[in-house]
Enzyme design. Structure first.
Site, PDB file in Angstrom:
ATOM      1  N   ASN A   6       0.855  -1.185   0.000  1.00  0.00           N
ATOM      2  CA  ASN A   6       0.000   0.000   0.000  1.00  0.00           C
ATOM      3  C   ASN A   6       0.897   1.243   0.000  1.00  0.00           C
ATOM      4  OD1 ASN A   6      -1.550   2.279   0.975  1.00  0.00           O
ATOM      5  ND2 ASN A   6      -3.157   0.831   1.496  1.00  0.00           N
ATOM      6  N   ASP A   8      -0.102   4.518  -0.106  1.00  0.00           N
ATOM      7  CA  ASP A   8      -0.809   5.747   0.257  1.00  0.00           C
ATOM      8  C   ASP A   8       0.098   6.778   0.919  1.00  0.00           C
ATOM      9  OD1 ASP A   8      -3.091   4.515  -0.643  1.00  0.00           O
ATOM     10  OD2 ASP A   8      -3.942   4.158   1.350  1.00  0.00           O
ATOM     11  N   HIS A   9       0.964   6.319   1.824  1.00  0.00           N
ATOM     12  CA  HIS A   9       1.700   7.277   2.646  1.00  0.00           C
ATOM     13  C   HIS A   9       2.921   7.856   1.947  1.00  0.00           C
ATOM     14  CE1 HIS A   9      -1.140   6.975   5.764  1.00  0.00           C
ATOM     15  NE2 HIS A   9      -1.000   5.664   5.845  1.00  0.00           N
ATOM     16  N   ARG A  17       3.938  18.900   1.837  1.00  0.00           N
ATOM     17  CA  ARG A  17       4.534  20.122   1.332  1.00  0.00           C
ATOM     18  C   ARG A  17       3.898  20.594   0.021  1.00  0.00           C
ATOM     19  NH1 ARG A  17       9.875  21.508   3.099  1.00  0.00           N
ATOM     20  NH2 ARG A  17       9.876  22.942   1.340  1.00  0.00           N
ATOM     21  N   HIS A  42      -5.529   3.662  -1.771  1.00  0.00           N
ATOM     22  CA  HIS A  42      -6.851   4.021  -1.251  1.00  0.00           C
ATOM     23  C   HIS A  42      -7.177   5.434  -1.724  1.00  0.00           C
ATOM     24  CE1 HIS A  42      -9.672   4.309   2.535  1.00  0.00           C
ATOM     25  NE2 HIS A  42     -10.280   4.652   1.407  1.00  0.00           N
ATOM     26  N   ARG A  44      -9.330   8.120  -1.153  1.00  0.00           N
ATOM     27  CA  ARG A  44     -10.279   8.561  -0.136  1.00  0.00           C
ATOM     28  C   ARG A  44     -11.197   9.658  -0.659  1.00  0.00           C
ATOM     29  NH1 ARG A  44     -10.229   7.806   5.278  1.00  0.00           N
ATOM     30  NH2 ARG A  44      -8.838   6.182   6.058  1.00  0.00           N
ATOM     31  N   ARG A  48      -7.088  13.006   0.622  1.00  0.00           N
ATOM     32  CA  ARG A  48      -6.037  13.521   1.518  1.00  0.00           C
ATOM     33  C   ARG A  48      -4.640  13.089   1.075  1.00  0.00           C
ATOM     34  NH1 ARG A  48      -7.220  10.216   7.066  1.00  0.00           N
ATOM     35  NH2 ARG A  48      -9.278  11.089   6.684  1.00  0.00           N
ATOM     36  N   HIS A  49      -4.536  11.987   0.343  1.00  0.00           N
ATOM     37  CA  HIS A  49      -3.215  11.568  -0.137  1.00  0.00           C
ATOM     38  C   HIS A  49      -3.269  11.157  -1.610  1.00  0.00           C
ATOM     39  CE1 HIS A  49      -4.984   7.816   1.222  1.00  0.00           C
ATOM     40  NE2 HIS A  49      -4.641   7.981   2.487  1.00  0.00           N
ATOM     41  N   GLU A  69      -8.501   0.467  -3.119  1.00  0.00           N
ATOM     42  CA  GLU A  69      -9.372   0.536  -1.951  1.00  0.00           C
ATOM     43  C   GLU A  69     -10.263   1.759  -2.093  1.00  0.00           C
ATOM     44  OE1 GLU A  69      -6.588  -1.563   1.479  1.00  0.00           O
ATOM     45  OE2 GLU A  69      -6.780   0.617   1.458  1.00  0.00           O
ATOM     46  N   THR A  99      -6.923   6.587  10.070  1.00  0.00           N
ATOM     47  CA  THR A  99      -6.808   5.428   9.204  1.00  0.00           C
ATOM     48  C   THR A  99      -8.092   4.619   9.348  1.00  0.00           C
ATOM     49  OG1 THR A  99      -5.427   3.492   8.653  1.00  0.00           O
ATOM     50  CG2 THR A  99      -5.692   4.020  10.990  1.00  0.00           C
ATOM     51  N   THR A 100      -8.296   3.642   8.492  1.00  0.00           N
ATOM     52  CA  THR A 100      -9.517   2.845   8.538  1.00  0.00           C
ATOM     53  C   THR A 100      -9.651   2.192   9.910  1.00  0.00           C
ATOM     54  OG1 THR A 100      -9.253   2.402   6.183  1.00  0.00           O
ATOM     55  CG2 THR A 100     -10.834   1.045   7.376  1.00  0.00           C
ATOM     56  N   GLU A 150     -11.304  -9.252   2.522  1.00  0.00           N
ATOM     57  CA  GLU A 150     -10.044  -8.917   3.182  1.00  0.00           C
ATOM     58  C   GLU A 150     -10.340  -8.753   4.662  1.00  0.00           C
ATOM     59  OE1 GLU A 150      -6.418  -5.654   3.252  1.00  0.00           O
ATOM     60  OE2 GLU A 150      -7.446  -6.113   1.363  1.00  0.00           O
ATOM     61  N   HIS A 191      -4.003  -4.665   7.629  1.00  0.00           N
ATOM     62  CA  HIS A 191      -4.182  -3.495   8.488  1.00  0.00           C
ATOM     63  C   HIS A 191      -3.389  -3.658   9.781  1.00  0.00           C
ATOM     64  CE1 HIS A 191      -6.021   0.432   8.880  1.00  0.00           C
ATOM     65  NE2 HIS A 191      -6.041   0.227  10.177  1.00  0.00           N
ATOM     66  N   GLY A 192      -2.446  -2.745   9.969  1.00  0.00           N
ATOM     67  CA  GLY A 192      -1.632  -2.733  11.171  1.00  0.00           C
ATOM     68  C   GLY A 192      -0.507  -3.754  11.194  1.00  0.00           C
ATOM     69  N   HIS A 214       1.764   1.114   5.797  1.00  0.00           N
ATOM     70  CA  HIS A 214       2.412   2.098   6.668  1.00  0.00           C
ATOM     71  C   HIS A 214       3.746   1.616   7.217  1.00  0.00           C
ATOM     72  CE1 HIS A 214       2.998   4.448  10.424  1.00  0.00           C
ATOM     73  NE2 HIS A 214       2.562   5.444   9.674  1.00  0.00           N
TER      74      HIS A 214
END
Length: 237
Positions: A6, A8-9, A17, A42, A44, A48-49, A69, A99-100, A150, A191-192, A214
Site C-alpha cells: 500500500n 498511500d503514505h 509540502r 486508497h 479517499r 487527503r493523499h 481501496e 486510518t480505517t 479482506e 491493516h496494522g 504504513h
C-alpha cells in the site's frame, strides 16, 4: 502468499509540502522490482493523499496488479468503473479518521454494497470487502457475490502486551479464514501488520494475500523501499 504494497503514505509525504515528490508511481515500480505482487492504493473521499492521477499513472505503468481501496461514494465507484483496476476492495470510510478504523458493516449496508458490486462486475473487476473476522459478515459477503474478502487485522495488531487476548484474536482470524475458504471465497488480510507481528498471520496458509503499507513505507525511510519490501517478503515466506 502474495504481498500487496500500500503506497498511500508516499502521497501523504508529498502532500505535506504540496510538492510533486515523492512519486507514488516510482515507489510502486521499485516495490514491484523488489518482489511486490501488487500495488494497493486508497482513493479517499477527501483525497487527503492519493489522487485520481496517481491511480491512473500507477495502473498504466505497473506490471503486476492494482488493488484500489475505496468507499461506496458514487463518484469513486464511477471512477473505478472507468479506470478498471484488477481488484477493488470496498472499505468503510469516516472523514475524521486517521486510518480505517474497522471492517465494513455488510449486514446493514447490503443494498448499497450490492449496487456497487453489480456495477463493477460489468467490468470483470475482482471485488473484495474489507470486513472484521465475523462469520455473519462473511456469509453476507458471499451472498452478495463478491470474489474475495479482506480480513481486518487491526484489532490483532493493536494488542501489544496481553498474549492471551492476542491469541484469542488470532484464533478468531483463523476461524474466519477457514470458514471463508470453505464457502468458496478468496481470503486476503491486512491493516496494522508490521515486521514484528506479521509472521503469525503469514502462518495461516489459507490466506491468499497480505496488504501492508504504513510499516513498509516507514521502514523505507531508514533502509530504502527495495530493502523494506525484500525483508517483508522474507518474513512472509
Amino acid at each position: 502468499m502474495k504481498l500487496g504494497i500500500n503506497i498511500d503514505h508516499v502521497a501523504t509525504l508529498r502532500e505535506a509540502r504540496g510538492e510533486e515528490y515523492p512519486s507514488p508511481m516510482e515507489i510502486a515500480l521499485l516495490s514491484e522490482k523488489s518482489g511486490a505482487d501488487g500495488i494497493t492504493m486508497h482513493l479517499r473521499e477527501d483525497r487527503r493523499h492519493i489522487k485520481e492521477k496517481d491511480v491512473i499513472k500507477v495502473k498504466e505503468n505497473i506490471k503486476t496488479k492494482l488493488n484500489l481501496e475505496m468507499s461506496l461514494a458514487p463518484d469513486i465507484v464511477s471512477f473505478a468503473y472507468d479506470v478498471e483496476p484488477r481488484d477493488v476492495c470496498i472499505v468503510p470510510e469516516n472523514r475524521e479518521e486517521l486510518t480505517t478504523e474497522g471492517g465494513l458493516d455488510v449486514l446493514n449496508q447490503k443494498e448499497k454494497i450490492k449496487k456497487a458490486i453489480e456495477k463493477l462486475k460489468n467490468k470483470n473487476i475482482c471485488i473484495s470487502l474489507f470486513i472484521e473476522p465475523d462469520l455473519k459478515q462473511i456469509e453476507m459477503s458471499k451472498f452478495l457475490g463478491v470474489d474475495a474478502i479482506e480480513i481486518h487485522t487491526g484489532r490483532y495488531s493493536n494488542i501489544y502486551f496481553d498474549r492471551e487476548k492476542k491469541d484469542l484474536e488470532l484464533e478468531n482470524i483463523k476461524k474466519a479464514v477457514f470458514f471463508a475458504r470453505d464457502i468458496g471465497l478468496l481470503v486476503n488480510a491486512g491493516h496494522g501488520l508490521n515486521y514484528k507481528n506479521v509472521t503469525e498471520i503469514a502462518s495461516i496458509k489459507e490466506i491468499n494475500e497480505l496488504n501492508i503499507g504504513h510499516s513498509i513505507i516507514s521502514y523505507a525511510i531508514y533502509v530504502g523501499i527495495e530493502k523494506a519490501v525484500i525483508e517483508m517478503k522474507k518474513l512472509i515466506e
